[in-house]
Design an enzyme around this catalytic site. Structure first.
Site, PDB file in Angstrom:
ATOM      1  N   CYS A  62      20.969  -7.474  -7.776  1.00 49.72           N
ATOM      2  CA  CYS A  62      21.819  -6.523  -7.037  1.00 49.72           C
ATOM      3  C   CYS A  62      22.968  -7.199  -6.298  1.00 49.72           C
ATOM      4  CB  CYS A  62      20.983  -5.726  -6.045  1.00 49.72           C
ATOM      5  SG  CYS A  62      19.748  -4.708  -6.826  1.00 49.72           S
ATOM      6  N   HIS A  81      21.697  -3.095   1.735  1.00 49.67           N
ATOM      7  CA  HIS A  81      21.329  -2.823   0.350  1.00 49.67           C
ATOM      8  C   HIS A  81      20.176  -1.812   0.392  1.00 49.67           C
ATOM      9  CE1 HIS A  81      20.081  -3.200  -3.731  1.00 49.67           C
ATOM     10  NE2 HIS A  81      18.927  -3.758  -3.428  1.00 49.67           N
ATOM     11  N   GLU A 108      23.448  -5.802 -13.642  1.00 49.60           N
ATOM     12  CA  GLU A 108      22.249  -6.460 -14.139  1.00 49.60           C
ATOM     13  C   GLU A 108      21.673  -5.612 -15.272  1.00 49.60           C
ATOM     14  OE1 GLU A 108      18.750  -6.237 -11.455  1.00 49.60           O
ATOM     15  OE2 GLU A 108      20.181  -5.549  -9.960  1.00 49.60           O
ATOM     16  N   SER A 151      17.741  -9.714  -5.790  1.00 46.57           N
ATOM     17  CA  SER A 151      16.481 -10.418  -6.034  1.00 46.57           C
ATOM     18  C   SER A 151      16.751 -11.719  -6.760  1.00 46.57           C
ATOM     19  CB  SER A 151      15.555  -9.542  -6.876  1.00 46.57           C
ATOM     20  OG  SER A 151      15.024  -8.519  -6.082  1.00 46.57           O
ATOM     21  N   THR A 161      11.672   4.539  -7.249  1.00 43.10           N
ATOM     22  CA  THR A 161      12.830   3.809  -6.695  1.00 43.10           C
ATOM     23  C   THR A 161      13.852   3.490  -7.790  1.00 43.10           C
ATOM     24  OG1 THR A 161      11.812   1.608  -6.910  1.00 43.10           O
ATOM     25  CG2 THR A 161      11.386   2.802  -4.869  1.00 43.10           C
ATOM     26  N   ASN A 176      18.276   3.993  -6.381  1.00 43.68           N
ATOM     27  CA  ASN A 176      18.780   2.612  -6.386  1.00 43.68           C
ATOM     28  C   ASN A 176      19.804   2.463  -7.508  1.00 43.68           C
ATOM     29  OD1 ASN A 176      19.193  -0.107  -6.036  1.00 43.68           O
ATOM     30  ND2 ASN A 176      17.070  -0.727  -6.343  1.00 43.68           N
ATOM     31  N   SER A 208       8.737  -8.472  -2.951  1.00 42.12           N
ATOM     32  CA  SER A 208      10.199  -8.273  -2.967  1.00 42.12           C
ATOM     33  C   SER A 208      10.678  -7.790  -1.596  1.00 42.12           C
ATOM     34  CB  SER A 208      10.620  -7.301  -4.079  1.00 42.12           C
ATOM     35  OG  SER A 208      10.291  -5.962  -3.751  1.00 42.12           O
ATOM     36  N   LYS A 219      13.492  -0.772   7.569  1.00 43.66           N
ATOM     37  CA  LYS A 219      12.816  -2.049   7.816  1.00 43.66           C
ATOM     38  C   LYS A 219      13.853  -3.140   8.111  1.00 43.66           C
ATOM     39  CE  LYS A 219       9.109  -1.170   4.407  1.00 43.66           C
ATOM     40  NZ  LYS A 219       7.772  -1.234   4.979  1.00 43.66           N
TER      41      LYS A 219
HETATM   42  P1  HMG Z   1       3.828   1.360  -3.146  1.00 44.23           P
HETATM   43  O1  HMG Z   1       2.954   0.207  -3.155  1.00 44.23           O
HETATM   44  O2  HMG Z   1       3.451   2.460  -4.043  1.00 44.23           O
HETATM   45  O3  HMG Z   1       4.041   2.021  -1.749  1.00 44.23           O
HETATM   46  O4  HMG Z   1       5.275   0.850  -3.546  1.00 44.23           O
HETATM   47  P2  HMG Z   1       3.287   1.768  -0.361  1.00 44.23           P
HETATM   48  O5  HMG Z   1       1.824   2.054  -0.546  1.00 44.23           O
HETATM   49  O6  HMG Z   1       3.716   0.437   0.212  1.00 44.23           O
HETATM   50  O7  HMG Z   1       3.919   2.965   0.459  1.00 44.23           O
HETATM   51  C1  HMG Z   1       5.275   2.994   0.722  1.00 44.23           C
HETATM   52  C2  HMG Z   1       5.466   3.581   2.098  1.00 44.23           C
HETATM   53  O8  HMG Z   1       5.064   4.965   2.059  1.00 44.23           O
HETATM   54  C3  HMG Z   1       4.602   2.930   3.182  1.00 44.23           C
HETATM   55  O9  HMG Z   1       5.390   2.871   4.356  1.00 44.23           O
HETATM   56  C4  HMG Z   1       3.467   3.921   3.375  1.00 44.23           C
HETATM   57  O10 HMG Z   1       2.881   3.879   4.663  1.00 44.23           O
HETATM   58  C5  HMG Z   1       4.197   5.225   3.178  1.00 44.23           C
HETATM   59  P3  HMG Z   1       5.708   1.449   5.038  1.00 44.23           P
HETATM   60  O11 HMG Z   1       4.413   0.808   5.345  1.00 44.23           O
HETATM   61  O12 HMG Z   1       6.476   0.659   3.969  1.00 44.23           O
HETATM   62  O13 HMG Z   1       6.573   1.778   6.198  1.00 44.23           O
HETATM   63  N1  HMG Z   1       3.327   6.355   2.791  1.00 44.23           N
HETATM   64  C6  HMG Z   1       3.503   7.606   3.254  1.00 44.23           C
HETATM   65  N2  HMG Z   1       4.393   8.127   4.120  1.00 44.23           N
HETATM   66  C7  HMG Z   1       4.319   9.473   4.380  1.00 44.23           C
HETATM   67  N3  HMG Z   1       3.387  10.279   3.806  1.00 44.23           N
HETATM   68  C8  HMG Z   1       2.465   9.791   2.949  1.00 44.23           C
HETATM   69  C9  HMG Z   1       2.507   8.397   2.641  1.00 44.23           C
HETATM   70  N4  HMG Z   1       1.786   7.581   1.812  1.00 44.23           N
HETATM   71  C10 HMG Z   1       2.296   6.350   1.928  1.00 44.23           C
HETATM   72  N5  HMG Z   1       1.576  10.611   2.385  1.00 44.23           N
HETATM   73  C11 HMG Z   1       7.311  -0.381  -3.367  1.00 44.23           C
HETATM   74  C12 HMG Z   1       6.403   0.634  -2.704  1.00 44.23           C
HETATM   75  C13 HMG Z   1       8.628  -0.423  -2.624  1.00 44.23           C
HETATM   76  C14 HMG Z   1       6.659  -1.739  -3.341  1.00 44.23           C
HETATM   77  C15 HMG Z   1       7.554   0.070  -4.833  1.00 44.23           C
HETATM   78  O14 HMG Z   1       8.182   1.316  -4.859  1.00 44.23           O
HETATM   79  C16 HMG Z   1       8.352  -0.923  -5.647  1.00 44.23           C
HETATM   80  O15 HMG Z   1       7.826  -1.889  -6.186  1.00 44.23           O
HETATM   81  N6  HMG Z   1       9.721  -0.705  -5.806  1.00 44.23           N
HETATM   82  C17 HMG Z   1      10.594  -1.594  -6.539  1.00 44.23           C
HETATM   83  C18 HMG Z   1      10.908  -2.868  -5.778  1.00 44.23           C
HETATM   84  C19 HMG Z   1      11.806  -2.642  -4.604  1.00 44.23           C
HETATM   85  O16 HMG Z   1      12.511  -1.672  -4.514  1.00 44.23           O
HETATM   86  N7  HMG Z   1      11.833  -3.636  -3.682  1.00 44.23           N
HETATM   87  C20 HMG Z   1      12.694  -3.578  -2.521  1.00 44.23           C
HETATM   88  C21 HMG Z   1      13.108  -4.951  -2.017  1.00 44.23           C
HETATM   89  S1  HMG Z   1      13.787  -5.978  -3.308  1.00 44.23           S
HETATM   90  C22 HMG Z   1      15.357  -5.305  -3.591  1.00 44.23           C
HETATM   91  O17 HMG Z   1      15.841  -4.507  -2.852  1.00 44.23           O
HETATM   92  C23 HMG Z   1      16.062  -5.753  -4.830  1.00 44.23           C
HETATM   93  C24 HMG Z   1      16.127  -4.724  -5.950  1.00 44.23           C
HETATM   94  O18 HMG Z   1      17.100  -3.734  -5.630  1.00 44.23           O
HETATM   95  C25 HMG Z   1      16.449  -5.387  -7.293  1.00 44.23           C
HETATM   96  C26 HMG Z   1      17.663  -6.299  -7.409  1.00 44.23           C
HETATM   97  O19 HMG Z   1      18.042  -7.049  -6.535  1.00 44.23           O
HETATM   98  O20 HMG Z   1      18.203  -6.326  -8.511  1.00 44.23           O
HETATM   99  C27 HMG Z   1      14.814  -3.994  -6.147  1.00 44.23           C
END
Ligand code: HMG
Length: 417
Positions: free
Chosen positions: A129, A254, A97, A332, A172, A299, A222, A263
């Site tokens: 992906c 993935h 991609e 995605s 990520t 990733n 996502s 999760k």
């Molecule tokens: P965010 O909003 O900054 O993070 O972004 P958060 O506030 O949701 O925190 C993440 C986790 O850290 C949470 O745990 C918090 O509790 C924990 P969870 O509730 O998820 O179990 N946390 C802590 N833990 C320990 N000590 C601390 C602490 N503070 C917080 N001090 C998000 C997270 C993944 C949304 C962001 O990084 C993002 O947007 N990433 C890109 C999108 C992504 O990877 N999505 C995954 C699913 S889609 C997919 O896999 C397809 C993809 O590969 C693309 C494709 O297909 O081409 C992305």
């Protein structure tokens, strides 16, 4: 009798024929950042990235390490280690991609730079992906149908995962390529052809408009889309009889970041009627070994599931011989598949010979200042002129292919050292 032999090959293979992944090889950038350094620079507790997301290090690509160079370097390694000659490959698919051109596929560069046969079917697959899995499933069907006529397929997943600096997606990111030789009587994993559970739905969870290098993402949504796709694909796999003969001993998901696999595992186990506590308790055995390499690379989009599989085989192929492994691919947009395979006898010794983690050795740890400078400097990297004649400072690293720039006609130029 040669005629009779040809006729046999043209018949679709019997379902008892073993088809799958014979060899896996990786290519990763020569540099990475440590997520502790990134957390400090962004004013975030390190625990959020390390435990909250489950990522330790993130590969950072240099200008010469574009998706073509990464793909070719992984593929060259796969051919060399497996003893496959370029003429043995009858199908070459690249899943990506991070295309380098709207028209010319990464696969065409790979075909040329590897010197594959002119009679080799060559193309690129895209579905975020899921693109690499689309290529792998296509290769399995190509062999099962008899079209391979004894030849092997080369499937290469290659990507550079990028989000804006300072965005929630930044920790990520990652970059790398995973090349797989797919053939009959594979030496690593025999895959269950035609038995996968598929799922697709038109959603806007992650996208990258044509003029952008950085992806746009609705992060939390996502995660929901990923989990919904997993549930649907898994239920479909069960409906098709996937659980007959027992559930897989291990599952690779993935891995956009390690926590997502946790999760996912919970979600899947719930569908098997297992409590959240019991699902978490099984995580260390059933999933964690597949996260060692992803935690160090980040990733890699299309290659992510196969980096997880490489990680699992690197650590456990020996003890898993004869065992089933579940595989979940998510792209995605979205498209997903749950499928399975069996680690074959002898895979332990073969995986050890492949040295799956070797490309990660000797990498350089960049400071966050260096990483940000690289990011700022690569806005025009696809347009920089390739040096004429002597490549001088742009010479790729020893033994590797690298992107040098474009010529006067905007053709991409690659060099090998
Ligand atoms: P965010 O909003 O900054 O993070 O972004 P958060 O506030 O949701 O925190 C993440 C986790 O850290 C949470 O745990 C918090 O509790 C924990 P969870 O509730 O998820 O179990 N946390 C802590 N833990 C320990 N000590 C601390 C602490 N503070 C917080 N001090 C998000 C997270 C993944 C949304 C962001 O990084 C993002 O947007 N990433 C890109 C999108 C992504 O990877 N999505 C995954 C699913 S889609 C997919 O896999 C397809 C993809 O590969 C693309 C494709 O297909 O081409 C992305």
């Amino acid at each position: 009798m040669p005629g009779a032999l040809m006729f046999v090959h043209m018949l679709p293979l019997q379902s008892s024929t073993s088809i799958g992944i014979d060899t896996i090889a990786l290519a990763v950038p020569r540099a990475y950042i440590d997520l502790r350094d990134l957390a400090e620079a962004r004013g975030v507790p390190a625990g959020k990235y390390l435990q909250g997301l489950g990522v330790e290090q993130m590969a950072v690509a240099a200008p010469d390490e574009d998706p073509v160079a990464l793909a070719v370097n992984a593929a060259r390694r796969a051919l060399r280690l497996s003893g496959t000659r370029p003429t043995d490959i009858g199908l070459c698919i690249t899943g990506t991609e991070t295309a380098v051109d709207h028209s010319k596929p990464v696969a065409a560069f790979v075909h040329g730079l590897l010197g594959l046969s002119r009679a080799c079917r060559t193309f690129e697959t895209k579905h975020a992906c899921f693109g690499g899995t689309a290529g792998l499933l296509n290769a399995l069907d190509w062999i099962a149908s008899g079209s391979a006529r004894g030849r092997a397929a080369l499937v290469v997943c290659t990507d550079i995962a990028r989000y804006p600096i300072g965005s929630a997606g930044e920790p990520t990111q990652g970059a790398g390529a995973v090349a797989m030789i797919v053939r009959e009587q594979p030496r690593l994993v025999a895959l269950e052809v035609g038995a996968g559970g598929s799922f697709a739905s038109d959603v806007d969870d992650f996208w990258r408009p044509l003029d952008r290098k950085d992806a746009l993402v609705d992060g939390r949504f996502s995660v929901e889309c990923y989990l919904a796709a997993l549930a649907a694909a898994y239920v479909e796999w069960l409906r098709l009889g996937g659980a007959q003969g027992g559930l897989p001993a291990r599952t690779c998901y993935h891995v956009p970041y390690g926590k997502m696999a946790r999760k996912a595992h919970r979600q899947r186990k719930q569908l098997d009627g297992v409590s959240e506590e019991a699902a978490d308790a099984s995580f260390a055995v059933e999933v964690e070994p597949s996260l060692m390499l992803p935690a160090r690379v980040g990733n890699v989009y299309t290659g992510s599931l196969y980096l997880a599989l490489a990680s699992l085989l690197h650590l456990e192929a020996m003890v898993l011989e004869g065992e089933r492994v579940g595989l979940f691919s998510y792209g995605s947009g979205c498209s997903a598949e749950f499928f399975a395979g069996r680690v074959v006898a002898g895979a332990g010794a073969w995986a050890a010979e492949l040295g799956l983690d070797e490309p990660l050795r000797g990498r350089r740890r960049l400071s966050i200042v260096e990483y940000e400078a690289l990011r700022r400097g690569d806005a025009d990297v696809d347009r920089r002129p390739a040096p004429a004649g002597e490549v001088g400072g742009r010479r790729p690293a020893e033994g590797l292919v690298g992107f040098l720039g474009v010529d006067a006609g905007e053709r991409r130029v690659y060099g090998a050292a």
